[in-house]
Scaffold this motif. Structure first.
Motif, PDB file in Angstrom:
ATOM      1  N   ARG A 139       0.829  -1.206   0.000  1.00 27.62           N
ATOM      2  CA  ARG A 139       0.000   0.000   0.000  1.00 27.62           C
ATOM      3  C   ARG A 139       0.861   1.253   0.000  1.00 27.62           C
ATOM      4  O   ARG A 139       0.610   2.207  -0.755  1.00 27.62           O
ATOM      5  N   GLU A 143       0.900   4.030  -3.018  1.00 32.95           N
ATOM      6  CA  GLU A 143       0.525   5.411  -2.713  1.00 32.95           C
ATOM      7  C   GLU A 143       1.641   6.374  -3.082  1.00 32.95           C
ATOM      8  O   GLU A 143       1.390   7.452  -3.646  1.00 32.95           O
ATOM      9  N   LEU A 255      -6.506   1.850  -0.602  1.00 29.96           N
ATOM     10  CA  LEU A 255      -5.283   2.562  -0.246  1.00 29.96           C
ATOM     11  C   LEU A 255      -5.573   3.538   0.887  1.00 29.96           C
ATOM     12  O   LEU A 255      -6.713   3.708   1.300  1.00 29.96           O
ATOM     13  N   ASP A 277      -7.126  -5.555   0.269  1.00 27.87           N
ATOM     14  CA  ASP A 277      -5.794  -4.995   0.465  1.00 27.87           C
ATOM     15  C   ASP A 277      -4.905  -5.322  -0.733  1.00 27.87           C
ATOM     16  O   ASP A 277      -5.080  -6.369  -1.381  1.00 27.87           O
TER      17      ASP A 277
END
Length: 307
Positions: A139, A143, A255, A277
């Motif tokens: 994640r 991001e 996210l 996820d």
């Protein structure tokens, strides 16, 4: 800007060149650090520190833009200007470096080496990597890729396409100011106020343009556009939420969400919260989407040039 993208895509910023002359962003950083040290005085009242920060931001951006403008004028016009300005703009486009930093997370993560992936992700995010599991690492990497595609690639190219070398250099000065002093910590709450506000304004259009590129070039454009419209505005940043939401919807993962910074839990809202996820393979998928977005950005530049 196409010349700058092409050179950086092939070469990046070679380590031997960095060892010899550094990098223009580090030159800007030294100037900002000197102003922070001399103008941001702890004993001054908040209003004075805010005014000092305004002058510091205007001075750095104005000086950088003026020097770039003088260089561009000195170069002349025609194809000579296209090529030389492209070469001079090259250091301010970090498309290869961004790919390499995220790929350094994707490789060990896919191989199951969580410790190495944590070490690699610690180079690109501010959250505590020791608290991240496999999904948290994926994640964080996705991001960072989404947000920095706007900050490090699309935004400098956007301002360079509008205003040439002064545009791209001034934007990079703005972005460097924000990364160094645009924080809400005790020292920079007032001095960095102007830097943070100017950076927000400079990224308004590029962040949304980046999000549209991600969404339209993803495997799930309808879901990506829907996630942007639904969730982007809930992000703590008025700009970063757009590309991050587009990537979340485009990959079909969630996210953002709660994370730990410097031992403190930040209860951030989810983007695409109903999705699963991210897994290690999703980081590689995000990198492929990143490449498609860069190709789309280059295509837009060609269209603009022809028009």
């Amino acid at each position: 800007m196409l010349v700058a993208m092409a050179i950086d895509g092939v070469l990046g910023w070679p380590g031997s060149l960095y060892a010899r002359i550094g990098h223009p962003v580090t030159w800007l950083g030294r100037l900002i650090a000197a102003l922070d040290k001399s103008w941001n005085r702890d004993h001054d009242p908040p209003w004075r520190r805010r005014i000092a920060g305004v002058f510091a931001a205007l001075f750095v951006v104005g000086l950088a833009g003026a020097l770039a403008f003088a260089l561009q004028i000195a170069i002349g016009s025609g194809w000579r200007q296209v090529l030389l300005v492209g070469v001079l703009a090259w250091p301010f486009v970090a498309l290869r470096s961004l790919h390499e930093h995220v790929a350094a997370v994707a490789g060990p993560l896919q191989a199951g080496d969580v410790a190495a992936a944590r070490q690699a992700v610690s180079m690109i995010v501010g959250r505590d990597p020791s608290k991240l599991d496999e999904a948290g690492i994926a994640r964080a990497a996705i991001e960072s890729l989404a947000e920095n595609t706007s900050d490090a690639v699309v935004a400098p190219i956007f301002w360079g396409a509008l205003f040439g070398l002064p545009g791209i250099v001034a934007y990079k000065a703005i972005n460097t100011l924000d990364s160094m002093i645009g924080h809400r910590d005790q020292r920079h709450e007032w001095f960095g106020w102007a830097a943070a506000r100017i950076d927000d304004i400079a990224n308004l259009v590029p962040a949304r343009l980046t999000a549209v590129l991600f969404a339209l070039l993803s495997a799930r454009p309808a879901e990506a556009l829907g996630c942007m419209g639904r969730d982007a505005r809930h992000h703590r940043s008025i700009n970063a939420g757009w590309p991050e939401a587009a990537v979340a919807g485009g990959l079909g993962v969630r996210l953002c969400g709660p994370r730990i910074y410097h031992g403190v839990l930040a209860d951030e809202p989810w983007l695409n919260g109903g999705a699963r996820d991210p897994r290690p393979d999703d980081v590689a998928s995000a990198l492929r989407l990143y490449v498609r977005a860069l190709i789309g950005c280059a295509g837009l530049l060609v269209v603009v040039a022809l028009v």
